[in-house]
Scaffold this motif. Structure first.
Motif, PDB file in Angstrom:
ATOM      1  N   TYR A   1       0.902  -1.364  -0.145  1.00 58.34           N
ATOM      2  CA  TYR A   1      -0.008   0.083   0.202  1.00 58.34           C
ATOM      3  C   TYR A   1       0.929   1.261   0.050  1.00 58.34           C
ATOM      4  N   ARG A   2       0.494   2.131  -0.810  1.00 59.03           N
ATOM      5  CA  ARG A   2       1.444   3.482  -1.001  1.00 59.03           C
ATOM      6  C   ARG A   2       0.958   4.473   0.082  1.00 59.03           C
ATOM      7  N   ASP A   3       2.043   5.450   0.258  1.00 63.04           N
ATOM      8  CA  ASP A   3       1.866   6.667   1.087  1.00 63.04           C
ATOM      9  C   ASP A   3       2.468   7.797   0.374  1.00 63.04           C
ATOM     10  N   ILE A   4       1.586   8.771   0.059  1.00 65.05           N
ATOM     11  CA  ILE A   4       2.121  10.050  -0.600  1.00 65.05           C
ATOM     12  C   ILE A   4       2.971  10.622   0.129  1.00 65.05           C
ATOM     13  N   GLY A   5       4.047  11.230  -0.460  1.00 66.05           N
ATOM     14  CA  GLY A   5       5.050  11.894   0.112  1.00 66.05           C
ATOM     15  C   GLY A   5       6.220  10.997   0.840  1.00 66.05           C
ATOM     16  N   ILE A   6       5.918   9.661   0.793  1.00 64.10           N
ATOM     17  CA  ILE A   6       6.872   8.687   1.450  1.00 64.10           C
ATOM     18  C   ILE A   6       7.422   7.875   0.440  1.00 64.10           C
ATOM     19  N   ASP A   7       6.560   7.146  -0.343  1.00 62.28           N
ATOM     20  CA  ASP A   7       6.840   6.191  -1.500  1.00 62.28           C
ATOM     21  C   ASP A   7       5.948   6.729  -2.785  1.00 62.28           C
ATOM     22  N   ILE A   8       5.309   7.460  -2.879  1.00 65.19           N
ATOM     23  CA  ILE A   8       4.677   8.146  -4.158  1.00 65.19           C
ATOM     24  C   ILE A   8       4.745   9.700  -4.089  1.00 65.19           C
ATOM     25  N   ASP A   9       4.759  10.256  -5.291  1.00 67.02           N
ATOM     26  CA  ASP A   9       4.570  11.579  -5.200  1.00 67.02           C
ATOM     27  C   ASP A   9       4.443  12.252  -6.685  1.00 67.02           C
ATOM     28  N   ASN A  10       4.510  13.421  -6.905  1.00 69.60           N
ATOM     29  CA  ASN A  10       3.869  14.319  -7.985  1.00 69.60           C
ATOM     30  C   ASN A  10       4.919  14.086  -9.259  1.00 69.60           C
ATOM     31  N   MET A  11       6.031  13.272  -8.942  1.00 73.68           N
ATOM     32  CA  MET A  11       6.584  12.730 -10.124  1.00 73.68           C
ATOM     33  C   MET A  11       6.281  11.597 -10.630  1.00 73.68           C
TER      34      MET A  11
ATOM     35  N   ALA B   1      10.088   0.269  -3.614  1.00 70.26           N
ATOM     36  CA  ALA B   1      11.376   0.863  -4.278  1.00 70.26           C
ATOM     37  C   ALA B   1      11.075   1.433  -5.592  1.00 70.26           C
ATOM     38  N   GLU B   2      12.013   2.486  -6.118  1.00 68.80           N
ATOM     39  CA  GLU B   2      12.007   2.989  -7.419  1.00 68.80           C
ATOM     40  C   GLU B   2      12.816   2.222  -8.342  1.00 68.80           C
ATOM     41  N   ILE B   3      12.240   1.471  -9.211  1.00 71.40           N
ATOM     42  CA  ILE B   3      13.117   0.701 -10.053  1.00 71.40           C
ATOM     43  C   ILE B   3      13.053   1.162 -11.392  1.00 71.40           C
ATOM     44  N   SER B   4      14.085   1.242 -12.245  1.00 70.57           N
ATOM     45  CA  SER B   4      14.127   1.742 -13.475  1.00 70.57           C
ATOM     46  C   SER B   4      14.991   0.876 -14.482  1.00 70.57           C
ATOM     47  N   CYS B   5      14.461   0.849 -15.607  1.00 73.72           N
ATOM     48  CA  CYS B   5      14.901   0.352 -16.843  1.00 73.72           C
ATOM     49  C   CYS B   5      14.829   0.911 -18.165  1.00 73.72           C
ATOM     50  N   ASP B   6      15.684   1.307 -18.903  1.00 68.63           N
ATOM     51  CA  ASP B   6      15.579   2.408 -19.930  1.00 68.63           C
ATOM     52  C   ASP B   6      14.522   1.663 -20.992  1.00 68.63           C
ATOM     53  N   GLN B   7      14.546   0.365 -20.831  1.00 67.43           N
ATOM     54  CA  GLN B   7      13.571  -0.442 -22.080  1.00 67.43           C
ATOM     55  C   GLN B   7      12.260  -0.520 -21.380  1.00 67.43           C
ATOM     56  N   GLY B   8      12.092  -0.526 -20.229  1.00 70.46           N
ATOM     57  CA  GLY B   8      10.922  -0.429 -19.610  1.00 70.46           C
ATOM     58  C   GLY B   8      11.215  -1.596 -18.440  1.00 70.46           C
ATOM     59  N   VAL B   9      10.267  -1.253 -17.414  1.00 68.41           N
ATOM     60  CA  VAL B   9      10.305  -2.317 -16.042  1.00 68.41           C
ATOM     61  C   VAL B   9       9.138  -3.173 -16.502  1.00 68.41           C
ATOM     62  N   THR B  10       9.457  -4.383 -17.119  1.00 67.79           N
ATOM     63  CA  THR B  10       8.335  -5.200 -17.667  1.00 67.79           C
ATOM     64  C   THR B  10       8.629  -6.557 -16.440  1.00 67.79           C
ATOM     65  N   ALA B  11       7.696  -7.630 -16.494  1.00 58.27           N
ATOM     66  CA  ALA B  11       7.812  -8.909 -16.040  1.00 58.27           C
ATOM     67  C   ALA B  11       8.709  -9.827 -16.479  1.00 58.27           C
ATOM     68  N   ASP B  12       9.154  -9.518 -17.633  1.00 59.39           N
ATOM     69  CA  ASP B  12      10.294 -10.686 -18.383  1.00 59.39           C
ATOM     70  C   ASP B  12      11.385 -10.102 -17.704  1.00 59.39           C
ATOM     71  N   TRP B  13      11.538  -8.620 -17.777  1.00 57.67           N
ATOM     72  CA  TRP B  13      12.879  -7.949 -17.300  1.00 57.67           C
ATOM     73  C   TRP B  13      13.017  -8.363 -15.770  1.00 57.67           C
ATOM     74  N   LEU B  14      12.115  -8.321 -15.033  1.00 60.28           N
ATOM     75  CA  LEU B  14      12.272  -8.483 -13.724  1.00 60.28           C
ATOM     76  C   LEU B  14      12.644  -9.998 -13.492  1.00 60.28           C
ATOM     77  N   ARG B  15      12.139 -11.164 -14.198  1.00 63.62           N
ATOM     78  CA  ARG B  15      12.497 -12.415 -14.095  1.00 63.62           C
ATOM     79  C   ARG B  15      13.728 -12.635 -14.596  1.00 63.62           C
ATOM     80  N   GLU B  16      14.279 -11.975 -15.320  1.00 64.41           N
ATOM     81  CA  GLU B  16      15.585 -12.204 -15.921  1.00 64.41           C
ATOM     82  C   GLU B  16      16.688 -11.568 -15.083  1.00 64.41           C
TER      83      GLU B  16
END
Length: 835
Positions: free
Chosen positions: A691-701, A784-799
């Protein structure tokens, strides 16, 4: 240190004041000059900056000019630093005026394991953002800074990209750059009022005439609170005494030595000519001019307090033993202003449209000015900020924070807190406490509550065992409270717990246009049947999340809106600004009218059934429904909803009934294992569920797709919603390149606190935004904030093989979109136990 020489070449006199400007900036310190510079570079040149004295006359002229990344461990503060660091070396080529920039590096010292861990954590986070910090041994420190005592140190951290600048030079260069592009800067003009029409700025009144404008920026530094009062705007900051000493000639002093910061001695050190500057951020400061900063104060100094300061000064100077016997050229005392939470006030205010604030820099004005100017200018021009502002915007401030008593009490600890006391997860403010208390506060005290505070609200973190109060030790070690929090956590998972959530912001929105206004604001469909509760986000025009809340339809034209305490003062202005001239929607803040008790756990229905004749079955009272019922003596609005992932209800009780209701619940549930539960347990409970909490783990960005909240978007609802077009573009662009994901460690003996780097196959992939221990899953868990230039997808996470960088090394971790606990929501819907 540059002496004040005035800056008449940068500005003109009051007789040149224009009758109209697109933007009026009030305040000619480094912040105001930077805003003018950045607005001009964005093409807005019909602007005027007015200064009551001369540029830099407030606190800018006596600043130390340190440009260091120390403590900038959030993306917004880091942006402030990086923009300044990038800009200042370039200004001389653009304007012909030197900023005095010198890249000499910065050393942060660690004399104990706790400080070393804090600095190691900072260095790991900075590395992921392109900033190198190197850990050095005491021997290496001695070689780099031969005059420094190192026998008590265990390490230090060197940041080669840091440096120093001349505050007056920076301000003058920024002002000159703005003027070259067509901006006006007028000195010797005092603002005496703000003209408004309705709740919008229409002009600025000065002692030399009125300037018509649609936008005013309060960049008045330590006068910002007083300037805000002229327009009924809340700007909570307070000036405090700030000290530094400049010595006579120090033999062997090298002007290119790095800046040193020794947080545990509350001192900083740098060369000053052939001498040394020793600055202080003492742990117990002194407020200055609590009633009113004099309008006539310019290039001013304060008489040093020779009784209070010598012990702090002696402790700091002991770091450089050769200073003993060296003469003192200057023992300087001047004012610096501080905010209640040590974040600057940056952005538009909730009270008045067209009114921005950029003040309260907490003695980091030179360091922050480049970034603050960029953020304010971009926000004015584009309508949305370029960085997360949830914890920086003025609407986070509470009204009590401008009171004389609060300001005079809180500012005392802010110097030391800003310099390093607040770097530990165990730290909390000690001054100006017990300001806002739930009606259950004294009962919490009787039950052994260990309190913390948020926006002035006292809340239980946990409840100590009878006769065994917990002692908290500063640092990152697992605390004595760990098993207590675990018992509260498991009470909610296995039996039933009660949390007092009175601090949540609550609003009734009523009237014939209430549904239409809330529908346009909400990404989800809130115009559902009477008695339906809807979780939704409110977005800005770029699709970023500006509010995360629930909307409950109590009647056709009557809604209950509930949001976190952090965005309390944001909600009403958003509704007001969305209400069109021909619409009627009345907003009433009912936060103090209702005590919110949340009753959660598999036995919550059994407990409530003992006190109420309402039918609480799945069929009669399904998930996400709300209705008035009676519990004990109390008439309440009961909503079946959870923030911890269990069967449960939120009870909104009129305040006068709350204490009796709380006592009834605890008494009636004694044999069910009921426990009062604090916020510390709630953190682990909600993070196990993601569950998210604004200003803690989600924000206007974050937009809802990036935040993992796409399920709460009603894409095709009639009339659409604010930010829909931007969100559709984001959806069409493919998988988000940055997403908020659940993370957990595999090692049960290591904790997470937030800001730990997340590595994918050994390379930086993001960082932990929020974390706690998940007692149900038996490990640290977070978002966590997770980044991948090609997109954070299920396949990318599994690999990928994921690790999290901790003090114990890079440890294996799981990263996933689904919650770690009850991903199918069986517990919430009571499917497993439904008869």
């Amino acid at each position: 240190m540059t002496s004040p020489t005035g800056s008449g070449a940068a500005g003109t006199s009051g007789r040149d004041l224009p009758e109209r400007a697109r933007v009026v900036i009030v305040g000619g310190g480094v912040i105001g000059a930077s805003i003018a510079y950045h607005l001009a570079h964005l093409g807005w040149t019909d602007i005027v900056l007015v200064e009551q004295h001369e540029l830099t006359a407030g606190t800018t002229w006596h600043a130390a000019g340190l440009i260091t990344v120390a403590g900038m461990t959030n993306p917004t503060s880091l942006h402030f630093f990086q923009r300044s660091r990038e800009l200042y070396p370039l200004l001389e080529a653009e304007t012909g005026h030197s900023t005095g920039w010198r890249q000499i590096g910065h050393l942060g010292l660690a004399a104990n394991p706790q400080r070393r861990e804090a600095l190691r954590r900072e260095a790991a986070w900075m590395a992921g953002h392109g900033i190198d910090e190197y850990e050095l041994s005491p021997a290496e420190l001695a070689e780099m800074w031969p005059l420094m005592r190192t026998d008590d140190l265990i390490s230090g951290f060197f940041t080669p990209s840091d440096g120093r600048a001349d505050p007056v030079g920076v301000t003058t260069a920024l002002a000159k750059g703005a003027r070259q592009l067509g901006a006006s800067i007028v000195e010797g003009v005092r603002v005496t009022g703000i003209r408004t029409a309705g709740r919008r700025v229409t002009g600025v009144v000065t002692d030399q005439g009125v300037v018509e404008t649609e936008v005013v920026v309060n960049a008045a530094g330590m006068w910002a609170r007083q300037l805000g009062e002229l327009a009924g705007v809340t700007v909570p900051l307070q000036a405090a005494e700030h000290y530094y000493l400049i010595t006579d000639t120090v033999p062997g002093m090298d002007p290119d030595l790095a800046v040193i910061e020794d947080a545990d001695r509350y001192g900083y050190y740098r060369p000053e000519g052939d001498g040394m500057l020793v600055g202080l951020f003492e742990p117990k400061g002194a407020a200055w001019s609590v009633d009113r900063v004099p309008d006539t104060f310019a290039f001013g100094t304060l008489p040093p307090d020779w009784e209070r300061m010598p012990p702090f000064l002696a402790q700091a100077m002991d770091r450089v033993p050769c200073l003993e016997g060296i003469g003192v050229r200057t023992f300087f005392c001047g004012p610096e202003s501080f905010t209640p939470d040590l974040h600057p006030m940056v952005g538009p205010v909730p009270e008045l449209d067209g009114y921005f604030v950029a003040a309260g820099m907490n003695s980091l004005g030179i360091l922050s000015a480049g970034g603050v100017g960029d953020v304010i200018a971009t926000w004015i021009v584009d309508g949305v900020p370029p960085v997360d502002v949830t914890g920086f915007a003025p609407d986070r401030a509470a009204l009590h924070e401008t009171t004389r008593r609060f300001r005079s009490e809180r500012v005392v600890e802010q110097l030391g807190a800003s310099f390093g006391d607040s770097w530990y997860p165990t730290w909390k403010q000690h001054t100006a406490r017990n300001v806002r208390r739930s009606v259950l506060h004294e009962r919490h005290v009787e039950l052994g509550a260990h309190f913390n505070a948020s926006v002035g609200w006292e809340f239980p973190e946990w409840f100590d065992e009878p006769g065994n109060p917990v002692t908290i030790v500063p640092g990152f070690d697992r605390q004595e409270s760990f098993p207590i929090i675990g018992r509260e956590h498991m009470a909610v998972r296995e039996d039933v717990g009660i949390l007092d959530m009175s601090l949540m912001a609550k609003f009734r929105v009523q009237g014939p246009s209430a549904a239409a206004v809330l529908s346009r604001l909400s990404a989800n469909d809130v115009t559902r049947e009477i008695g339906r509760l809807v979780y939704t986000q409110w977005l800005n025009e770029a699709g970023g999340i500006v509010a995360d809340l629930t909307v409950t339809r109590l009647d056709m034209d009557d809604f209950l809106v509930v949001a976190s305490d952090l965005i309390h003062r944001r909600v009403e202005p958003l509704i007001r600004r969305e209400t069109r001239p021909d619409e009627v929607a009345v907003v009433t803040d009912v936060t103090s009218a209702y005590t919110l008790l949340t009753v959660q756990g598999p036995l919550s229905r059994d407990l409530l059934a003992r006190l109420s004749d309402a039918d609480l079955s799945n069929e009669a009272f399904p998930y996400l429904t709300s209705r008035p019922i009676q519990v004990g003596y109390a008439p309440v609005i009961a909503s079946r909803v959870t923030y911890v992932g269990e069967l449960g209800w939120e009870l909104y009780a009129p305040t006068e009934y709350a204490l009796g209701l709380y006592d009834d619940l605890l008494s009636a549930g004694a044999d069910l294992g009921v426990r009062p539960v604090g916020m510390a347990a709630m953190s682990g409970l909600r993070l196990e569920k993601g569950y998210r909490d604004i200003g803690i783990d989600i924000d206007n960005m974050d937009n809802p797709l990036e935040a993992g909240l796409g399920f709460a978007v009603a894409w095709d609802k009639p009339g659409g919603f604010n930010g829909r077009e931007a969100l559709l573009r984001a959806k069409a662009a493919g998988p988000p390149t940055t997403r908020v994901m659940g993370v957990r460690l595999l090692d049960p003996d290591v904790d997470l606190f937030g800001n730990e780097p997340v590595l994918a196959d050994g390379a930086w992939a993001g960082y932990v935004r929020a974390a706690a221990f998940g007692y149900t899953i038996g490990a640290a868990v977070g978002l966590a904030e997770i980044s991948c230039d090609q997109g954070v997808t299920a396949d990318w996470l599994r690999e990928r093989e994921f690790t999290i960088r901790t003090a114990q090394g890079d440890l294996p971790a799981v990263v996933q979109a689904a919650p770690f606990y009850d991903p199918d929501r069986l517990r919430i819907r009571d499917v497993a136990t439904a008869g």
